[in-house]
Design an enzyme around this catalytic site. Structure first.
Site, short mmCIF file in Angstrom:
data_model
loop_
_atom_site.label_atom_id
_atom_site.label_comp_id
_atom_site.label_asym_id
_atom_site.label_seq_id
_atom_site.Cartn_x
_atom_site.Cartn_y
_atom_site.Cartn_z
N LYS A 1 33.01 47.28 35.60
CA LYS A 1 32.60 45.89 35.62
C LYS A 1 31.10 45.69 35.51
O LYS A 1 30.63 44.58 35.25
CB LYS A 1 33.09 45.23 36.92
CG LYS A 1 34.60 45.00 36.95
CD LYS A 1 35.09 44.67 38.33
CE LYS A 1 36.58 44.45 38.36
NZ LYS A 1 37.02 43.11 37.90
N GLN B 1 38.24 51.12 35.30
CA GLN B 1 38.40 50.62 36.67
C GLN B 1 39.49 51.37 37.43
O GLN B 1 39.30 51.75 38.59
CB GLN B 1 38.74 49.12 36.61
CG GLN B 1 38.91 48.46 37.97
CD GLN B 1 39.37 47.00 37.84
OE1 GLN B 1 39.41 46.44 36.75
NE2 GLN B 1 39.69 46.38 38.95
N HIS C 1 46.34 36.31 41.98
CA HIS C 1 45.70 37.40 41.23
C HIS C 1 45.79 38.71 42.00
O HIS C 1 46.14 39.75 41.44
CB HIS C 1 44.25 37.05 40.93
CG HIS C 1 43.47 38.18 40.31
ND1 HIS C 1 43.69 38.61 39.02
CD2 HIS C 1 42.50 38.98 40.82
CE1 HIS C 1 42.88 39.62 38.75
NE2 HIS C 1 42.15 39.87 39.83
N GLU D 1 47.03 40.48 33.60
CA GLU D 1 48.20 39.77 34.12
C GLU D 1 48.99 39.09 33.01
O GLU D 1 50.23 39.11 33.01
CB GLU D 1 47.76 38.72 35.15
CG GLU D 1 47.08 39.31 36.37
CD GLU D 1 46.31 38.25 37.13
OE1 GLU D 1 45.11 38.07 36.82
OE2 GLU D 1 46.89 37.59 38.00
N GLU E 1 36.70 33.05 36.26
CA GLU E 1 36.25 32.78 37.62
C GLU E 1 35.30 31.59 37.64
O GLU E 1 34.72 31.21 36.62
CB GLU E 1 35.49 34.00 38.20
CG GLU E 1 36.31 35.28 38.20
CD GLU E 1 35.68 36.41 39.01
OE1 GLU E 1 34.80 36.12 39.86
OE2 GLU E 1 36.07 37.57 38.79
N GLU F 1 37.87 38.07 33.09
CA GLU F 1 38.34 37.51 34.35
C GLU F 1 37.80 36.10 34.47
O GLU F 1 36.58 35.90 34.49
CB GLU F 1 37.92 38.37 35.55
CG GLU F 1 38.69 39.69 35.61
CD GLU F 1 38.58 40.41 36.94
OE1 GLU F 1 37.65 40.11 37.71
OE2 GLU F 1 39.43 41.28 37.20
N ASP G 1 31.11 39.74 43.90
CA ASP G 1 32.32 39.18 43.32
C ASP G 1 33.47 39.32 44.31
O ASP G 1 33.78 40.41 44.77
CB ASP G 1 32.65 39.89 42.00
CG ASP G 1 33.66 39.10 41.21
OD1 ASP G 1 33.63 37.85 41.25
OD2 ASP G 1 34.52 39.73 40.55
N ARG H 1 39.68 47.87 32.21
CA ARG H 1 40.75 48.24 33.14
C ARG H 1 41.00 49.75 33.20
O ARG H 1 41.36 50.27 34.26
CB ARG H 1 42.06 47.56 32.73
CG ARG H 1 41.98 46.06 32.71
CD ARG H 1 41.61 45.49 34.05
NE ARG H 1 41.55 44.03 34.02
CZ ARG H 1 41.02 43.29 34.99
NH1 ARG H 1 40.49 43.86 36.05
NH2 ARG H 1 40.99 41.98 34.88
N THR I 1 28.47 40.51 32.92
CA THR I 1 29.08 39.34 33.53
C THR I 1 28.47 38.13 32.84
O THR I 1 27.24 38.04 32.74
CB THR I 1 28.78 39.28 35.04
OG1 THR I 1 29.16 40.52 35.65
CG2 THR I 1 29.52 38.13 35.71
N ASP J 1 33.97 37.74 34.59
CA ASP J 1 33.70 39.08 35.12
C ASP J 1 34.42 40.09 34.22
O ASP J 1 35.51 40.57 34.52
CB ASP J 1 34.23 39.14 36.57
CG ASP J 1 33.99 40.49 37.22
OD1 ASP J 1 32.97 41.12 36.92
OD2 ASP J 1 34.85 40.91 38.03
CA CA Z 1 36.32 39.70 39.38
#
Ligand code: CA
Length: 430
Positions: free
Chosen positions: A269, A256, A149, A374, A217, A215, A142, A253, A273, A249
């Site tokens: 993570k 992480q 971002h 975000e 993507e 996420e 990834d 948080r 996925t 993904d």
């Molecule tokens: Ca990602």
């Protein structure tokens, strides 16, 4: 790759639903998936056209597809590739065969040339098809290739002065994720538990994540391999890419932020996925190639690209049916071809079925960010949904869906959906 008859905006299909300008699967798209039906439980390959799936296993057996003419390595015996539970065998055959198959299918499904009575027997309504993992994912990497971002997350985790690390503008940054927990749309996701530290305590606790995030993507699927020790150029990397899917993904948080230094994301993570079931071929996206953002400083020579390798693809995320963000793949700083070339640059062998996540795709405008981290600024600015619900991060029972399409003249190349519902964390006692 050049534009050909299969890209013509004027092309129509005898599957009438495919000719609706809003249909995600017009004859210009022809995405592939692995499907089964209640009448035939065997997993096999299919192509979406309008509201139908075309059975490629039967079509290949009839001798109408050029795959059966390709010798399998040293063996003179043609080998069927569409009677498998993944697209990997077809993906390994390379761009000339991918294109020949697309051209054949396009011709047969178009109004002008087809004996539709024969082909209509090979169609199954999409509503009756169960979709499975399209690819056996051999490796999952990834990337972190959206400047917006990376700047937003860097600001949240390290402060505005250290937002973009010194290496970011010189190479596509990535981590190696888990292929084993890449799942197809519709698979429920269990909230992970892990080590979490709070600001007022010196030591962590092991508990359910309270900051479960998405996420948004795109991901490139590697078709043809490169041998270990043999790096490829950006132009060669582009040719190795078979197609694209939507990718979520999922990210915890709070896990992480405690674990990620110094080696990058791990269990925050690795729990899941999600990808969409339809693989959109690179050839179908050829009309939508665009230049990416200006790269300054100029990349080192092995990362320079002489042709546009970004794609204009409209993307959105819906939370419990409500759109919470809209963005576009065209603004990604490092193209998928640059990501793949960089991946091989030290000698890494890439395999058929490798999955390359683009990194979260965030735009520069409010409401165009690809993660809740975000959108809610780490929970400081909660979203209020239309029904009055307030969200900082995802809650149990939430359904998160990613969708996307490339808009042509009078048709659109749809990606289908990458969606899942969040389940509660496993109980502490087991
Ligand atoms: Ca990602």
């Amino acid at each position: 790759m050049t534009l050909n008859a299969s890209h013509s905006a004027q092309l129509k299909s005898w599957v009438e639903a495919a000719n609706d300008p809003l249909c995600p699967f017009p004859i210009q798209n022809l995405p592939m998936a692995i499907f089964s039906t209640s009448a035939n439980l065997r997993k096999r390959a299919g192509v979406a056209i309008g509201d139908q799936v075309l059975d490629l296993e039967v079509l290949e057996r009839s001798g109408l597809l050029p795959t059966g003419l390709v010798p399998n390595g040293l063996s003179p015996t043609p080998t069927a590739v569409f009677n498998r539970s993944s697209l990997n065998a077809f993906m390994a055959l390379g761009p000339a065969v991918w294109s020949a198959v697309r051209s054949t299918i396009s011709g047969e499904l178009s109004k002008a040339t087809s004996d539709w009575r024969l082909f209509s027997q090979l169609l199954t309504p999409l509503a009756d098809a169960q979709l499975h993992m399209p690819v056996r994912v051999t490796g999952y990497t990834d990337f972190y290739a959206s400047r917006e971002h990376a700047t937003n997350v860097g600001t949240l985790f390290r402060g505005a002065e250290n937002a973009l690390m010194a290496n970011w503008l010189h190479m596509p940054i990535a981590y190696n994720g888990r292929a084993s927990t890449v799942v197809v749309s519709g698979t429920a996701i269990k909230r992970p538990r892990g080590q979490i530290i709070s600001a007022d305590k010196p030591t962590p606790v092991f508990t359910a994540s309270r900051k479960l995030d998405m996420e948004l993507e795109m991901a490139a699927l590697v078709g043809t391999a490169n041998p270990m020790g043999d790096p490829v150029s950006v132009a060669q990397a582009q040719e190795m890419i078979f197609g694209f899917v939507l990718l979520n993904d999922w990210s915890a948080r709070d896990i992480q932020v405690w674990e990620y230094q110094p080696l990058g994301p791990f269990l925050g993570k690795a729990f899941a996925t999600t990808i969409s079931p339809w693989v959109i071929s690179r050839e179908a996206l050829e009309p939508f190639r665009v230049d990416g953002p200006q790269q300054d400083p100029q990349p080192l020579s092995y990362l320079r690209q002489s042709a546009p390798h970004n794609y204009a693809i409209q993307l959105q995320a819906q939370l419990n049916g409500q759109t919470i963000t809209e963005t576009n793949f065209k603004d990604i700083y490092w193209s998928s071809a640059q990501q793949l070339a960089h991946h091989t640059s030290g000698g890494c062998a890439m395999q058929t079925g490798d999955l390359l996540g683009s990194g979260t795709i965030s735009g520069s405008q409010p409401g165009s960010m690809g993660s809740l981290l975000e959108l809610t600024w780490n929970g400081e600015k909660p979203l209020t949904l239309e029904n009055g619900d307030i969200r900082r991060f995802l809650e149990d029972g939430d359904r998160l869906s990613l969708t996307g399409y490339a808009q042509g003249e009078g048709y659109r190349i749809g990606f289908g959906e990458a969606a899942a519902t969040i389940l509660p964390a496993p109980s502490e006692t087991g």
